[in-house]
Design a protein around this motif. Structure first.
Motif, PDB file in Angstrom:
ATOM      1  N   TYR A  36       0.814  -1.212   0.000  1.00 58.11           N
ATOM      2  CA  TYR A  36       0.000   0.000   0.000  1.00 58.11           C
ATOM      3  C   TYR A  36       0.850   1.267   0.000  1.00 58.11           C
ATOM      4  N   ILE A  37       1.964   1.256   0.748  1.00 59.68           N
ATOM      5  CA  ILE A  37       2.805   2.443   0.745  1.00 59.68           C
ATOM      6  C   ILE A  37       3.525   2.586  -0.592  1.00 59.68           C
ATOM      7  N   LEU A  38       3.811   1.464  -1.255  1.00 62.95           N
ATOM      8  CA  LEU A  38       4.439   1.520  -2.577  1.00 62.95           C
ATOM      9  C   LEU A  38       3.474   2.106  -3.608  1.00 62.95           C
ATOM     10  N   ILE A  39       2.210   1.686  -3.550  1.00 63.67           N
ATOM     11  CA  ILE A  39       1.211   2.235  -4.475  1.00 63.67           C
ATOM     12  C   ILE A  39       0.967   3.707  -4.177  1.00 63.67           C
ATOM     13  N   THR A  40       0.949   4.067  -2.894  1.00 64.93           N
ATOM     14  CA  THR A  40       0.785   5.472  -2.516  1.00 64.93           C
ATOM     15  C   THR A  40       1.873   6.328  -3.131  1.00 64.93           C
ATOM     16  N   PHE A  41       3.108   5.865  -3.039  1.00 59.55           N
ATOM     17  CA  PHE A  41       4.235   6.620  -3.570  1.00 59.55           C
ATOM     18  C   PHE A  41       4.193   6.690  -5.096  1.00 59.55           C
ATOM     19  N   PHE A  42       3.828   5.579  -5.728  1.00 63.54           N
ATOM     20  CA  PHE A  42       3.687   5.556  -7.184  1.00 63.54           C
ATOM     21  C   PHE A  42       2.643   6.572  -7.630  1.00 63.54           C
ATOM     22  N   ALA A  43       1.477   6.553  -6.979  1.00 62.07           N
ATOM     23  CA  ALA A  43       0.380   7.449  -7.369  1.00 62.07           C
ATOM     24  C   ALA A  43       0.755   8.902  -7.146  1.00 62.07           C
ATOM     25  N   TYR A  44       1.412   9.182  -6.004  1.00 58.24           N
ATOM     26  CA  TYR A  44       1.817  10.557  -5.740  1.00 58.24           C
ATOM     27  C   TYR A  44       2.795  11.058  -6.810  1.00 58.24           C
ATOM     28  N   SER A  45       3.818  10.271  -7.104  1.00 65.13           N
ATOM     29  CA  SER A  45       4.835  10.708  -8.052  1.00 65.13           C
ATOM     30  C   SER A  45       4.252  10.872  -9.454  1.00 65.13           C
ATOM     31  N   ALA A  46       3.352   9.952  -9.840  1.00 71.19           N
ATOM     32  CA  ALA A  46       2.692  10.067 -11.136  1.00 71.19           C
ATOM     33  C   ALA A  46       1.870  11.356 -11.205  1.00 71.19           C
ATOM     34  N   MET A  47       1.164  11.658 -10.112  1.00 71.57           N
ATOM     35  CA  MET A  47       0.339  12.873 -10.075  1.00 71.57           C
ATOM     36  C   MET A  47       1.188  14.135 -10.127  1.00 71.57           C
ATOM     37  N   GLU A  48       2.252  14.173  -9.312  1.00 77.03           N
ATOM     38  CA  GLU A  48       3.091  15.370  -9.273  1.00 77.03           C
ATOM     39  C   GLU A  48       3.757  15.645 -10.617  1.00 77.03           C
ATOM     40  N   THR A  49       4.356  14.610 -11.214  1.00 76.07           N
ATOM     41  CA  THR A  49       5.085  14.814 -12.459  1.00 76.07           C
ATOM     42  C   THR A  49       4.144  15.127 -13.616  1.00 76.07           C
ATOM     43  N   THR A  50       2.990  14.457 -13.667  1.00 76.89           N
ATOM     44  CA  THR A  50       2.009  14.745 -14.719  1.00 76.89           C
ATOM     45  C   THR A  50       1.491  16.170 -14.594  1.00 76.89           C
ATOM     46  N   THR A  51       1.266  16.618 -13.367  1.00 77.44           N
ATOM     47  CA  THR A  51       0.823  17.999 -13.148  1.00 77.44           C
ATOM     48  C   THR A  51       1.830  18.989 -13.710  1.00 77.44           C
ATOM     49  N   GLY A  52       3.094  18.822 -13.347  1.00 79.29           N
ATOM     50  CA  GLY A  52       4.109  19.774 -13.775  1.00 79.29           C
ATOM     51  C   GLY A  52       4.379  19.751 -15.260  1.00 79.29           C
ATOM     52  N   LEU A  53       4.392  18.544 -15.863  1.00 81.83           N
ATOM     53  CA  LEU A  53       4.766  18.428 -17.272  1.00 81.83           C
ATOM     54  C   LEU A  53       3.698  18.968 -18.205  1.00 81.83           C
ATOM     55  N   TRP A  54       2.435  18.743 -17.880  1.00 81.97           N
ATOM     56  CA  TRP A  54       1.366  19.059 -18.823  1.00 81.97           C
ATOM     57  C   TRP A  54       0.549  20.286 -18.445  1.00 81.97           C
ATOM     58  N   ALA A  55       0.960  21.004 -17.397  1.00 79.08           N
ATOM     59  CA  ALA A  55       0.188  22.184 -16.971  1.00 79.08           C
ATOM     60  C   ALA A  55       0.111  23.238 -18.070  1.00 79.08           C
ATOM     61  N   SER A  56       1.245  23.584 -18.663  1.00 74.64           N
ATOM     62  CA  SER A  56       1.256  24.615 -19.700  1.00 74.64           C
ATOM     63  C   SER A  56       0.415  24.207 -20.899  1.00 74.64           C
ATOM     64  N   SER A  57       0.520  22.948 -21.310  1.00 75.41           N
ATOM     65  CA  SER A  57      -0.247  22.465 -22.456  1.00 75.41           C
ATOM     66  C   SER A  57      -1.743  22.564 -22.188  1.00 75.41           C
ATOM     67  N   TYR A  58      -2.161  22.226 -20.969  1.00 76.86           N
ATOM     68  CA  TYR A  58      -3.577  22.320 -20.618  1.00 76.86           C
ATOM     69  C   TYR A  58      -4.051  23.768 -20.653  1.00 76.86           C
ATOM     70  N   LEU A  59      -3.250  24.652 -20.092  1.00 83.01           N
ATOM     71  CA  LEU A  59      -3.631  26.069 -20.064  1.00 83.01           C
ATOM     72  C   LEU A  59      -3.721  26.652 -21.471  1.00 83.01           C
ATOM     73  N   VAL A  60      -2.818  26.259 -22.338  1.00 80.53           N
ATOM     74  CA  VAL A  60      -2.797  26.811 -23.701  1.00 80.53           C
ATOM     75  C   VAL A  60      -3.865  26.171 -24.574  1.00 80.53           C
TER      76      VAL A  60
END
Length: 408
Positions: free
Chosen positions: A226-250
């Protein structure tokens, strides 16, 4: 001695962040000189990520055999050598070769440092140390930009950072006796909330380290998946947020690219500032409360991005709030690992956690890019919400398992 070693560890965390943004900031110039397609940056990034995943898996064995101080010093030396190799490379294939020690060094130092701090320092230092990682990650684009602006070229940018890393490596090797003197000490943590929890943590942290654990043995530890999945989900969310934020806004909110880039960068500012502020309350709140608070704030930020308001201000504010909510989650998960699973298992768990984090941050953002290309960029906040819900559910499941065994 305590303060001196802590200063060295803060310096090590800066060195951990320094190389992370170099490729992105230098690539627009690099690919034209190397005469390769722009997309080839992804190949180098994947090689680096593969190295970090591999070294994270083996960090438990390395740290048990050589100690956290030596593993950290050698790992930083390895990244310094790889960065120097980048600076003298004149072909794409040489960069790919240099990316191998680059990734191997980054993964080993990340796991070793995080486990050492989780064992020997309080929660506030974990937050502040990850804030200093952000300082290093923010400094490298400025170094690269300065070198490019002065006409020195991207290779000088890599060379400059490699020299900084070498200086830090020398300091780390000189400080090795400090690491050994700290082995049997631990600054008082704040997570236990009752006598039974205090006794459980005492029993765990006093347990003698046994042999290195295999991946299968780690998965058999109660609550570990469960802690491994928690960490996977968090990292996926954080990196996806940062990488695609500009594209979403534009593309979805029809914002000007310059303005979108500015507000997308505020996401990372929210993380850095949030971790600095969390350091002042971390010891009083405890890791579990910090994870819950961060998850709640992230959820509120995602909803602001998701709800179709007639103006863009709520979505822009939402990105900042997501970053602020992300701030305590990563450090708190790491710091809580010895408490949940015992000192004897923490290095193994944290090494696998790092690997799961790298898997999430490496593969999930490109997967979202594929979905966005086929379905639409409007999926951006929906996917973030899926990762957020998965993170919260698995984290709370871990808490229930630990509660059932008398942790609280």
């Amino acid at each position: 001695m305590y303060s001196l070693l802590l200063a060295v560890i803060y310096l090590a965390f800066i060195s951990l962040g320094l190389p992370d943004a170099l490729l992105g900031s230098g690539w627009p110039t690099m690919y034209t000189q190397l005469q390769v397609p722009f997309s080839y940056a992804g190949i180098i990034s994947m090689i680096i990520s593969a190295g970090t995943i591999v070294s994270s898996f083996f960090s438990d064995r390395l740290t048990r055999k050589f100690g956290a101080g030596l593993v950290t010093a050698v790992s930083v030396l390895l990244t310094a050598g790889a960065l120097f190799g980048f600076s003298v490379s004149d072909s794409f294939y040489l960069l790919c070769i240099m990316a191998i020690p680059y990734g191997l060094g980054a993964g080993a130092v990340d796991a070793a440092l995080n486990n050492y701090v989780a064992l020997h320092y309080s929660s506030r230092h974990m937050s502040w140390l990850h804030c200093f990682w952000g300082v290093g990650a923010a400094a490298s684009p400025y170094i690269m930009g300065f070198c490019l602006g002065k006409g020195l070229g991207w290779s000088r940018g890599y060379f400059s950072v490699s020299m900084i890393q070498i200086v830090i490596t020398v300091i780390l090797f000189i400080s090795l006796p400090l690491w050994k003197s700290r082995t049997d000490e631990k600054e008082g943590g704040t997570e236990p909330k009752c006598a039974e929890a205090e006794q459980k943590q005492t029993d765990q942290t006093k347990a003698a380290p046994s042999k290195a654990l295999s991946f299968r043995e780690i998965l058999r530890i109660k609550g570990a998946p469960y802690i491994l999945i928690t960490f996977f989900a968090y990292s996926a969310m954080e990196t996806t947020t940062g990488l695609w934020a500009s594209s979403y806004l534009v593309q979805y909110l029809l914002m000007e690219p310059e303005k979108a880039a500015k507000f997308a960068s505020f996401f990372y500012l929210g993380i850095t500032v949030g971790r600095f502020l969390c350091g002042f309350v971390a010891d009083r709140m405890g890791d579990k409360a910090l994870i819950r608070l961060g998850g709640g704030i992230v959820g509120a930020g995602i909803l602001l991005v998701l709800i179709p308001f007639p103006v863009t201000t709520p979505a822009l504010l939402g990105l900042v709030i997501i970053g602020f909510g992300c701030a305590p989650v990563y450090p708190a998960i790491i710091h809580s690992t010895p408490f949940y699973f015992g000192k004897e298992n923490s290095q193994a768990l944290i090494g696998i956690q790092m690997a799961c984090a790298y898997v999430g941050s490496t593969f999930m953002p490109p997967l979202f890019g594929t979905l966005a290309a086929r379905i639409g960029i409007w999926l951006y906040p929906v996917v973030l919400l899926v990762f957020e819900v998965l993170m919260v559910l698995t984290s709370e499941k871990l808490n229930r398992i630990q509660n059932g065994s008398g942790t609280e």
